[in-house]
Design a protein around this motif. Structure first.
Motif, PDB file in Angstrom:
ATOM      1  N   VAL A  12     113.593 -42.215  24.807  1.00  0.00           N
ATOM      2  CA  VAL A  12     113.039 -40.689  24.655  1.00  0.00           C
ATOM      3  C   VAL A  12     113.841 -39.974  23.588  1.00  0.00           C
ATOM      4  O   VAL A  12     115.274 -40.212  23.234  1.00  0.00           O
ATOM      5  N   ILE A  13     113.153 -39.266  22.892  1.00  0.00           N
ATOM      6  CA  ILE A  13     113.792 -38.328  21.638  1.00  0.00           C
ATOM      7  C   ILE A  13     113.664 -37.049  21.803  1.00  0.00           C
ATOM      8  O   ILE A  13     112.482 -36.468  22.538  1.00  0.00           O
ATOM      9  N   THR A  14     114.676 -36.414  22.345  1.00  0.00           N
ATOM     10  CA  THR A  14     114.648 -34.965  22.547  1.00  0.00           C
ATOM     11  C   THR A  14     115.197 -34.095  21.508  1.00  0.00           C
ATOM     12  O   THR A  14     116.405 -34.316  20.940  1.00  0.00           O
ATOM     13  N   VAL A  15     114.622 -33.015  21.407  1.00  0.00           N
ATOM     14  CA  VAL A  15     114.760 -31.794  20.420  1.00  0.00           C
ATOM     15  C   VAL A  15     115.095 -30.528  20.980  1.00  0.00           C
ATOM     16  O   VAL A  15     114.278 -30.075  21.670  1.00  0.00           O
ATOM     17  N   GLY A  16     116.239 -29.950  20.725  1.00  0.00           N
ATOM     18  CA  GLY A  16     116.481 -28.511  21.335  1.00  0.00           C
ATOM     19  C   GLY A  16     116.768 -27.871  19.886  1.00  0.00           C
ATOM     20  O   GLY A  16     116.890 -28.246  18.982  1.00  0.00           O
ATOM     21  N   GLU A  17     117.488 -26.449  20.067  1.00  0.00           N
ATOM     22  CA  GLU A  17     118.111 -25.705  19.378  1.00  0.00           C
ATOM     23  C   GLU A  17     119.206 -26.425  18.635  1.00  0.00           C
ATOM     24  O   GLU A  17     120.023 -26.759  19.395  1.00  0.00           O
ATOM     25  N   ASN A  18     119.182 -26.668  17.340  1.00  0.00           N
ATOM     26  CA  ASN A  18     120.458 -27.334  16.846  1.00  0.00           C
ATOM     27  C   ASN A  18     120.642 -28.857  17.333  1.00  0.00           C
ATOM     28  O   ASN A  18     121.875 -29.159  17.718  1.00  0.00           O
ATOM     29  N   PHE A  19     119.807 -29.475  18.025  1.00  0.00           N
ATOM     30  CA  PHE A  19     120.169 -30.595  18.755  1.00  0.00           C
ATOM     31  C   PHE A  19     119.072 -31.503  18.600  1.00  0.00           C
ATOM     32  O   PHE A  19     117.688 -31.388  18.697  1.00  0.00           O
ATOM     33  N   VAL A  20     119.215 -32.821  18.255  1.00  0.00           N
ATOM     34  CA  VAL A  20     118.454 -33.821  18.239  1.00  0.00           C
ATOM     35  C   VAL A  20     119.066 -35.131  18.854  1.00  0.00           C
ATOM     36  O   VAL A  20     120.133 -35.631  18.146  1.00  0.00           O
ATOM     37  N   ASP A  21     118.716 -35.724  19.999  1.00  0.00           N
ATOM     38  CA  ASP A  21     119.266 -36.718  20.339  1.00  0.00           C
ATOM     39  C   ASP A  21     118.030 -37.771  20.891  1.00  0.00           C
ATOM     40  O   ASP A  21     117.187 -37.519  21.275  1.00  0.00           O
TER      41      ASP A  21
END
Length: 195
Positions: A12-21
């Motif tokens: 799973v690739i997850t993107v948030g505000e100032n966040f990629v994991d």
């Protein structure tokens, strides 16, 4: 949960505000599986995709947009403060707040709760919490602080929060809130070590 035809592994690739994991790649069994994404902030907006890899290439799912819920009320008042610069990774602690609620918590280097698991019960003490070599977690639940000969047990649970089993000893012995290590010998047999 996802379904992927002819995939060997997925993440799973997850993107948030100032966040990629990303989660680590996991093997896909039977065409469908579940991947647990940990370490998200409470009450934050994210977008995620599943990336599946197989002999014929890489495929991505549609984007799933979601917002995580807020922390439970008892955890709204829990914080960690430290001096200096924290290291990467998460710090595990157990706390008892709000009456009989026991929590297993993971804090990031900034002192923000990034994961929790709530346990209900009548135990008056939450003790040692650690991740074992098999990737699961163990938490002591009981009434002993180390000297009282009273029953207690460790609960083993997954990162998704699912309880796997209770680990205890027969009376007249008892467990206290000190260390438990689970190991496997060359014969593949699991052994428990209490310190």
């Amino acid at each position: 949960e996802f379904t992927a035809e002819r995939a060997d592994s997925a993440r799973v690739i997850t993107v948030g505000e100032n966040f990629v994991d990303t989660t680590p790649f996991t093997l896909v069994t039977g065409g469908s599986d579940t991947i647990v994404a940990l370490g998200l902030h409470a009450a934050a907006a994210y977008r995620s995709v599943v990336e599946a890899v197989g002999l014929h290439g890489t495929a991505h799912s549609d984007t799933l947009s979601f917002t995580t819920g807020p922390l439970p009320d008892p955890l709204q008042r829990v914080s960690v403060s430290s001096t200096g610069t924290g290291s990467a990774g998460l710090t595990l602690v157990s706390v008892q707040v709000g009456g009989n609620a026991i929590f297993a918590l993971a804090f990031d280097s900034a002192g923000v709760i990034r994961w929790y698991r709530r346990f209900e019960g009548n135990e008056r003490f939450a003790g040692e919490l650690k991740q074992q070599a098999n990737g699961r977690f163990t938490l002591y639940r009981g009434s002993s602080t180390g000297v009282e000969p009273v029953p207690g047990h460790f609960v083993e649970f997954t990162s998704a929060g699912d309880s796997v089993r209770a680990i205890t000893v027969s009376l007249p012995r008892y467990l206290d809130n000190h260390e438990l290590w689970s190991t496997s010998g060359p014969d593949g047999v699991e052994r428990f070590h209490f310190f």
